[in-house]
Write a protein that holds these residues in place. Structure first.
Motif, PDB file in Angstrom:
ATOM      1  N   MET A   1       0.833  -1.193   0.000  1.00 54.28           N
ATOM      2  CA  MET A   1       0.000   0.000   0.000  1.00 54.28           C
ATOM      3  C   MET A   1       0.871   1.247   0.000  1.00 54.28           C
ATOM      4  SD  MET A   1      -2.743   1.244   2.924  1.00 54.28           S
ATOM      5  CE  MET A   1      -1.471   1.534   4.165  1.00 54.28           C
ATOM      6  N   ILE A   2       0.540   2.191  -0.860  1.00 52.20           N
ATOM      7  CA  ILE A   2       1.172   3.503  -0.861  1.00 52.20           C
ATOM      8  C   ILE A   2       0.131   4.504  -0.388  1.00 52.20           C
ATOM      9  CG2 ILE A   2       2.199   5.326  -2.267  1.00 52.20           C
ATOM     10  CD1 ILE A   2       3.411   3.163  -4.022  1.00 52.20           C
ATOM     11  N   GLU A   3       0.442   5.202   0.697  1.00 57.82           N
ATOM     12  CA  GLU A   3      -0.511   6.074   1.361  1.00 57.82           C
ATOM     13  C   GLU A   3      -0.129   7.535   1.139  1.00 57.82           C
ATOM     14  OE1 GLU A   3      -2.608   6.119   5.776  1.00 57.82           O
ATOM     15  OE2 GLU A   3      -0.573   5.361   5.550  1.00 57.82           O
ATOM     16  N   ILE A   4      -1.092   8.361   0.745  1.00 56.56           N
ATOM     17  CA  ILE A   4      -0.890   9.790   0.596  1.00 56.56           C
ATOM     18  C   ILE A   4      -1.634  10.485   1.732  1.00 56.56           C
ATOM     19  CG2 ILE A   4      -1.195  11.797  -0.887  1.00 56.56           C
ATOM     20  CD1 ILE A   4       0.799   9.725  -1.963  1.00 56.56           C
ATOM     21  N   LEU A   5      -0.910  11.245   2.540  1.00 56.00           N
ATOM     22  CA  LEU A   5      -1.499  11.862   3.719  1.00 56.00           C
ATOM     23  C   LEU A   5      -2.207  13.173   3.382  1.00 56.00           C
ATOM     24  CD1 LEU A   5       0.415   9.772   5.029  1.00 56.00           C
ATOM     25  CD2 LEU A   5       0.835  11.453   6.839  1.00 56.00           C
ATOM     26  N   SER A   6      -3.275  13.432   4.120  1.00 56.88           N
ATOM     27  CA  SER A   6      -3.983  14.708   4.032  1.00 56.88           C
ATOM     28  C   SER A   6      -3.197  15.766   4.807  1.00 56.88           C
ATOM     29  CB  SER A   6      -5.379  14.565   4.632  1.00 56.88           C
ATOM     30  OG  SER A   6      -5.288  14.364   6.039  1.00 56.88           O
ATOM     31  N   PRO A   7      -3.516  17.058   4.622  1.00 59.84           N
ATOM     32  CA  PRO A   7      -2.841  18.088   5.423  1.00 59.84           C
ATOM     33  C   PRO A   7      -2.995  17.862   6.924  1.00 59.84           C
ATOM     34  CG  PRO A   7      -3.940  19.099   3.554  1.00 59.84           C
ATOM     35  CD  PRO A   7      -4.353  17.659   3.559  1.00 59.84           C
ATOM     36  N   GLY A   8      -4.164  17.398   7.366  1.00 59.15           N
ATOM     37  CA  GLY A   8      -4.351  17.119   8.779  1.00 59.15           C
ATOM     38  C   GLY A   8      -3.467  15.994   9.265  1.00 59.15           C
ATOM     39  N   GLN A   9      -3.336  14.942   8.473  1.00 54.47           N
ATOM     40  CA  GLN A   9      -2.455  13.834   8.842  1.00 54.47           C
ATOM     41  C   GLN A   9      -0.999  14.266   8.842  1.00 54.47           C
ATOM     42  OE1 GLN A   9      -4.025  11.201   5.745  1.00 54.47           O
ATOM     43  NE2 GLN A   9      -4.485   9.683   7.357  1.00 54.47           N
ATOM     44  N   LEU A  10      -0.639  15.146   7.910  1.00 62.22           N
ATOM     45  CA  LEU A  10       0.738  15.631   7.849  1.00 62.22           C
ATOM     46  C   LEU A  10       1.084  16.415   9.117  1.00 62.22           C
ATOM     47  CD1 LEU A  10       3.385  15.951   6.377  1.00 62.22           C
ATOM     48  CD2 LEU A  10       2.405  17.885   5.113  1.00 62.22           C
ATOM     49  N   ALA A  11       0.141  17.181   9.632  1.00 66.98           N
ATOM     50  CA  ALA A  11       0.379  17.902  10.885  1.00 66.98           C
ATOM     51  C   ALA A  11       0.652  16.922  12.022  1.00 66.98           C
ATOM     52  CB  ALA A  11      -0.822  18.789  11.213  1.00 66.98           C
ATOM     53  N   LYS A  12      -0.083  15.823  12.062  1.00 67.36           N
ATOM     54  CA  LYS A  12       0.147  14.796  13.077  1.00 67.36           C
ATOM     55  C   LYS A  12       1.520  14.132  12.875  1.00 67.36           C
ATOM     56  CE  LYS A  12      -4.771  13.812  13.688  1.00 67.36           C
ATOM     57  NZ  LYS A  12      -5.856  12.824  13.522  1.00 67.36           N
ATOM     58  N   ALA A  13       1.910  13.939  11.610  1.00 64.70           N
ATOM     59  CA  ALA A  13       3.212  13.344  11.325  1.00 64.70           C
ATOM     60  C   ALA A  13       4.345  14.230  11.832  1.00 64.70           C
ATOM     61  CB  ALA A  13       3.358  13.101   9.825  1.00 64.70           C
ATOM     62  N   ARG A  14       4.168  15.538  11.747  1.00 63.20           N
ATOM     63  CA  ARG A  14       5.194  16.449  12.270  1.00 63.20           C
ATOM     64  C   ARG A  14       5.362  16.265  13.775  1.00 63.20           C
ATOM     65  NH1 ARG A  14       2.483  20.265   8.621  1.00 63.20           N
ATOM     66  NH2 ARG A  14       3.854  20.619   6.816  1.00 63.20           N
ATOM     67  N   THR A  15       4.251  16.092  14.471  1.00 62.95           N
ATOM     68  CA  THR A  15       4.324  15.881  15.919  1.00 62.95           C
ATOM     69  C   THR A  15       5.000  14.555  16.241  1.00 62.95           C
ATOM     70  OG1 THR A  15       2.318  17.196  16.240  1.00 62.95           O
ATOM     71  CG2 THR A  15       2.961  15.734  18.028  1.00 62.95           C
ATOM     72  N   SER A  16       4.620  13.496  15.520  1.00 64.95           N
ATOM     73  CA  SER A  16       5.252  12.189  15.734  1.00 64.95           C
ATOM     74  C   SER A  16       6.740  12.254  15.440  1.00 64.95           C
ATOM     75  CB  SER A  16       4.592  11.132  14.834  1.00 64.95           C
ATOM     76  OG  SER A  16       3.242  10.947  15.162  1.00 64.95           O
ATOM     77  N   GLY A  17       7.088  12.909  14.349  1.00 66.55           N
ATOM     78  CA  GLY A  17       8.488  12.997  13.961  1.00 66.55           C
ATOM     79  C   GLY A  17       9.333  13.741  14.978  1.00 66.55           C
ATOM     80  N   ALA A  18       8.813  14.856  15.476  1.00 63.95           N
ATOM     81  CA  ALA A  18       9.563  15.617  16.472  1.00 63.95           C
ATOM     82  C   ALA A  18       9.713  14.837  17.766  1.00 63.95           C
ATOM     83  CB  ALA A  18       8.879  16.961  16.715  1.00 63.95           C
ATOM     84  N   LEU A  19       8.691  14.061  18.132  1.00 63.08           N
ATOM     85  CA  LEU A  19       8.795  13.223  19.325  1.00 63.08           C
ATOM     86  C   LEU A  19       9.894  12.184  19.163  1.00 63.08           C
ATOM     87  CD1 LEU A  19       7.788  12.251  22.092  1.00 63.08           C
ATOM     88  CD2 LEU A  19       6.106  10.843  20.875  1.00 63.08           C
ATOM     89  N   VAL A  20       9.933  11.520  18.027  1.00 61.63           N
ATOM     90  CA  VAL A  20      10.990  10.539  17.761  1.00 61.63           C
ATOM     91  C   VAL A  20      12.359  11.193  17.886  1.00 61.63           C
ATOM     92  CG1 VAL A  20      12.061   9.147  15.933  1.00 61.63           C
ATOM     93  CG2 VAL A  20       9.603   8.992  16.343  1.00 61.63           C
ATOM     94  N   ALA A  21      12.514  12.360  17.281  1.00 65.51           N
ATOM     95  CA  ALA A  21      13.806  13.038  17.320  1.00 65.51           C
ATOM     96  C   ALA A  21      14.196  13.434  18.734  1.00 65.51           C
ATOM     97  CB  ALA A  21      13.755  14.278  16.427  1.00 65.51           C
ATOM     98  N   ASP A  22      13.232  13.930  19.515  1.00 66.01           N
ATOM     99  CA  ASP A  22      13.534  14.332  20.885  1.00 66.01           C
ATOM    100  C   ASP A  22      13.927  13.139  21.757  1.00 66.01           C
ATOM    101  OD1 ASP A  22      13.227  16.992  20.469  1.00 66.01           O
ATOM    102  OD2 ASP A  22      11.411  17.220  21.670  1.00 66.01           O
TER     103      ASP A  22
END
Length: 257
Positions: A1-22
């Motif tokens: 499956m190839i998934e294309i995220l909506s703008p709302g999902q992308l905002a959530k991805a930014r939060t997840s990504g920053a948490l991983v980095a921290d």
């Protein structure tokens, strides 16, 4: 499956990504001579749960593993490079440690990895391995954008690794990511430009150059998970999750600012 995220999902991805980095930044600061890998796993668990997030690893049970992974972070030391299952092992100065972490928050996952030398003073081989993977990751990200093809990213990554003199294994590489940790498309760490899936805005990719000093062959530990260099040589692995945007690529796994 190839998934294309909506703008709302992308905002959530930014939060997840920053948490991983921290979390990775915090763990890197705590990892020193005398630290046990099981302590690193415990610290990762505490930070993930305190953030109200979920581990992508603890219940992960793909076909190539041996049952659920059962831990919250991958910890690979020296000749281990991928899927390093935390064990009762104490770090010493000079160990080359890779921490690989994937977390899901609000239904969107992010994945990143860092390699570094415990104690900070790395030998020339370890420094070269880490530097090559970091440079290859930067090249892959620079090649990413709307309209680019997966092969363009693979070629950019592979060119850096080949030029640095490292053999390249293509069994494991980068991948799509989104509501689940591992999705299509597969992004090998070497390839031909102009080939493969054409990237679109909203696509998330986890790019992860990894190399072993003198071999492309892997062996697996008795734990059924930890992958090591077949020759016992040192290894390194660097990873970011990126989002394809209208104008290029955005790195999501950077620490909170």
């Amino acid at each position: 499956m190839i998934e294309i995220l909506s703008p709302g999902q992308l905002a959530k991805a930014r939060t997840s990504g920053a948490l991983v980095a921290d979390i990775l930044r915090t763990l890197r600061g705590r990892a020193e001579a005398g630290t046990n890998l099981l302590d690193i796993d415990r610290w990762a668990k505490e930070m993930i749960l305190d953030a109200g997030a979920q581990s992508c690893y603890v219940d992960y049970a793909p076909s190539f593993g041996r049952g659920p992974f059962g831990h919250y972070i991958c910890t690979a030391v020296n000749d281990a490079v991928l899927h390093g299952r935390p064990s009762d092992h104490t770090l010493v100065d000079g160990d080359l440690l890779t921490l690989d972490l994937a977390v899901s928050q609000d239904g969107v996952a992010a994945d990143a990895a860092i390699s570094f030398v415990v104690g900070g003073a790395g030998d020339a081989e370890s420094t070269a391995l880490i530097t090559a993977t970091e440079r290859a990751l930067a090249a892959g990200i620079a090649a990413a954008g709307p309209g680019a093809r997966v092969g363009d990213l693979s070629h950019a990554i592979g060119t850096v690794l080949h030029d640095a003199g490292y053999p390249i294994n293509t069994e494991f590489g980068g991948h799509g990511i989104g509501s689940t940790m591992h999705q299509d498309p597969h992004v090998p760490n070497t390839g031909r430009p102009g080939r493969g899936y054409r990237l679109r805005p909203g696509l998330l990719l986890a790019l992860e150059p990894w190399v072993m000093a003198d071999t492309a062959a892997l062996v697996i530990d008795a734990d059924g998970w930890t992958l090591r260099s077949a020759t016992g040589c040192r290894t390194a692995h660097t990873e970011h999750t990126i989002a394809i945007t209208e104008v290029g690529a955005e790195i999501l796994t950077l620490p909170f600012r």
